[in-house]
Design a protein around this motif. Structure first.
Motif, short mmCIF file in Angstrom:
data_model
loop_
_atom_site.label_atom_id
_atom_site.label_comp_id
_atom_site.label_asym_id
_atom_site.label_seq_id
_atom_site.Cartn_x
_atom_site.Cartn_y
_atom_site.Cartn_z
N GLY A 74 -20.62 -68.19 59.42
CA GLY A 74 -21.63 -69.22 59.66
C GLY A 74 -21.05 -70.39 60.43
O GLY A 74 -21.71 -70.93 61.34
N TYR A 75 -19.83 -70.79 60.09
CA TYR A 75 -19.18 -71.87 60.84
C TYR A 75 -19.02 -71.46 62.32
O TYR A 75 -19.26 -72.26 63.23
N GLY A 76 -18.60 -70.21 62.53
CA GLY A 76 -18.44 -69.74 63.91
C GLY A 76 -19.76 -69.70 64.65
O GLY A 76 -19.83 -70.08 65.83
N ALA A 77 -20.82 -69.25 63.97
CA ALA A 77 -22.14 -69.18 64.61
C ALA A 77 -22.66 -70.57 64.96
O ALA A 77 -23.23 -70.78 66.04
N VAL A 78 -22.47 -71.53 64.04
CA VAL A 78 -22.92 -72.90 64.32
C VAL A 78 -22.16 -73.49 65.50
O VAL A 78 -22.74 -74.11 66.40
N ALA A 79 -20.84 -73.28 65.52
CA ALA A 79 -20.03 -73.80 66.63
C ALA A 79 -20.46 -73.16 67.96
O ALA A 79 -20.59 -73.85 68.98
N ALA A 80 -20.68 -71.83 67.92
CA ALA A 80 -21.11 -71.14 69.14
C ALA A 80 -22.49 -71.63 69.60
O ALA A 80 -22.75 -71.77 70.79
N GLY A 81 -23.37 -71.90 68.61
CA GLY A 81 -24.69 -72.42 68.95
C GLY A 81 -24.62 -73.79 69.60
O GLY A 81 -25.32 -74.06 70.59
N VAL A 82 -23.74 -74.64 69.05
CA VAL A 82 -23.55 -75.97 69.66
C VAL A 82 -23.01 -75.82 71.08
O VAL A 82 -23.46 -76.51 72.02
N GLY A 83 -22.04 -74.91 71.23
CA GLY A 83 -21.47 -74.69 72.56
C GLY A 83 -22.50 -74.16 73.54
O GLY A 83 -22.52 -74.53 74.72
N TRP A 84 -23.39 -73.27 73.04
CA TRP A 84 -24.42 -72.71 73.91
C TRP A 84 -25.41 -73.77 74.37
O TRP A 84 -25.84 -73.79 75.52
N LEU A 85 -25.75 -74.68 73.46
CA LEU A 85 -26.72 -75.72 73.79
C LEU A 85 -26.13 -76.86 74.62
O LEU A 85 -26.88 -77.64 75.21
N THR A 86 -24.81 -76.96 74.65
CA THR A 86 -24.18 -78.08 75.38
C THR A 86 -23.36 -77.55 76.57
O THR A 86 -23.84 -77.52 77.69
N SER A 87 -22.16 -77.08 76.29
CA SER A 87 -21.21 -76.73 77.36
C SER A 87 -21.72 -75.63 78.28
O SER A 87 -21.62 -75.73 79.51
N LEU A 88 -22.26 -74.54 77.69
CA LEU A 88 -22.59 -73.37 78.50
C LEU A 88 -23.92 -73.49 79.23
O LEU A 88 -24.27 -72.61 80.03
N ARG A 89 -24.70 -74.51 78.95
CA ARG A 89 -25.98 -74.67 79.64
C ARG A 89 -25.92 -75.71 80.76
O ARG A 89 -26.91 -75.97 81.41
N ARG A 90 -24.75 -76.31 80.91
CA ARG A 90 -24.61 -77.32 81.97
C ARG A 90 -24.55 -76.65 83.33
O ARG A 90 -24.05 -75.53 83.49
N ASP A 91 -25.02 -77.39 84.32
CA ASP A 91 -24.84 -76.95 85.70
C ASP A 91 -23.39 -77.13 86.12
O ASP A 91 -22.73 -78.08 85.70
N LEU A 92 -22.90 -76.19 86.90
CA LEU A 92 -21.52 -76.29 87.36
C LEU A 92 -21.49 -76.84 88.78
O LEU A 92 -22.26 -76.40 89.63
N ALA A 93 -20.61 -77.78 89.02
CA ALA A 93 -20.49 -78.36 90.35
C ALA A 93 -19.62 -77.47 91.23
O ALA A 93 -18.70 -76.84 90.76
N SER B 60 -24.65 -63.90 83.78
CA SER B 60 -25.25 -64.07 82.46
C SER B 60 -24.26 -64.75 81.53
O SER B 60 -23.20 -64.18 81.20
N ARG B 61 -24.60 -65.95 81.08
CA ARG B 61 -23.67 -66.68 80.20
C ARG B 61 -23.62 -66.07 78.81
O ARG B 61 -22.59 -66.16 78.14
N SER B 62 -24.71 -65.46 78.36
CA SER B 62 -24.67 -64.80 77.06
C SER B 62 -23.73 -63.58 77.10
O SER B 62 -22.98 -63.33 76.16
N ARG B 63 -23.77 -62.85 78.22
CA ARG B 63 -22.86 -61.71 78.35
C ARG B 63 -21.40 -62.17 78.45
O ARG B 63 -20.49 -61.48 78.01
#
Length: 267
Positions: free
Chosen positions: A248-267, A102-105
């Motif tokens: 709020g800055y932290g939440a926005v950054a984490a949201g961006v990270g969640w939508l980009t880095s953490l949702r990518r498939d890992l090779a 679980s990436r959220s965990r």
């Protein structure tokens, strides 16, 4: 979740990074708090017009005792970012996700593991600035002000502000996963870009209120004082507003990270 927390905590405590950055932060805070405290206590208090500058002892004490929030917050911010970017730099993210799919965990585990270190950094920053500041004030027969409720409140809130910076760093590290780029951005923004931006906005009257919403200013608002506000270069939000803006800055950054880095498939 408990296993994830222990795993993330062990990743931090088995490296030297946390205490090296902690020592560097303490040394930086001691230096700047000492410079300002001794300047306040023993420096020339005559203004350019020849009039005596009167700085209320309470304002002087709060500015010195919360110096870490003004000039030392880059360290907990960088530490939080490194906790996240190290997974990508050392390519351990795939192994970590095998143990915790679980990436959220995983993100919650990072944040919960960062929390005790965040509090530690805040407490050490407060002790460093109060220690050197109180010595300077005592040597010059200035009131130490450690029995003033407003001063004690600002010191306590400075611990909260430094802790919040580390959590913001975790969110930032999830958005900017390149470790070198993350550190360059953190240092460049905190040491160069925001100070210049706050100074520049202060000269443009219609844009001056915008400076209160910059990340560094939000953290200082939480503590209730800063070098910039004491110098009359910018105003601050109320403490609750500063905390909301900073998180709020932290939440926005984490949201961006969640939508980009953490949702990518890992090779």
């Amino acid at each position: 979740m408990t296993a994830t927390f222990r795993s993330e905590l062990r990743k931090v405590t088995t490296t030297r990074l946390w205490w090296v950055l902690l020592i560097l932060m303490a040394a930086t805070v001691v230096f700047f708090a000492g410079v300002f405290a001794f300047a306040f206590a023993f420096g020339d208090t005559t203004g350019a017009d020849g009039q005596e500058l009167v700085i209320p002892p309470r304002d002087m004490a709060i500015t010195v005792y919360t110096m870490g929030v003004s000039l030392g917050y880059a360290f907990p911010l960088a530490f939080g970012a490194l906790m996240m970017t190290s997974e990508f730099r050392h390519r351990t993210l795939a192994t970590t996700l095998l143990a915790q799919p679980s990436r959220s965990r995983l993100v919650l585990g990072k944040l919960s593991a960062a929390l005790p270190f965040a509090v530690l950094y805040g407490v050490v920053s407060a002790l460093a600035s109060v220690g050197v500041g109180a010595v300077a004030f005592s040597m010059s027969d200035q009131p130490v002000m450690l029995d003033d409720p407003d001063v004690l409140r600002s010191i306590g809130l400075s611990v909260v502000a430094m802790a919040a910076w580390m959590l913001v760093g975790v969110g930032f590290g999830s958005a900017v996963t390149n470790q070198v780029a993350a550190i360059v951005i953190v240092l460049g923004w905190t040491q160069l870009v925001e100070p210049i931006l706050r100074l520049a906005l202060g000269f443009v009257e219609p844009l001056a209120p915008v400076a209160r919403f910059l990340p560094g200013a939000a953290g200082e608002a939480l503590a209730g004082s800063s070098f910039y506000s004491a110098a009359g270069m910018s105003d601050l939000l109320p403490a609750w507003g500063g905390l909301l803006v900073l998180l709020g800055y932290g939440a926005v950054a984490a949201g961006v990270g969640w939508l980009t880095s953490l949702r990518r498939d890992l090779a």
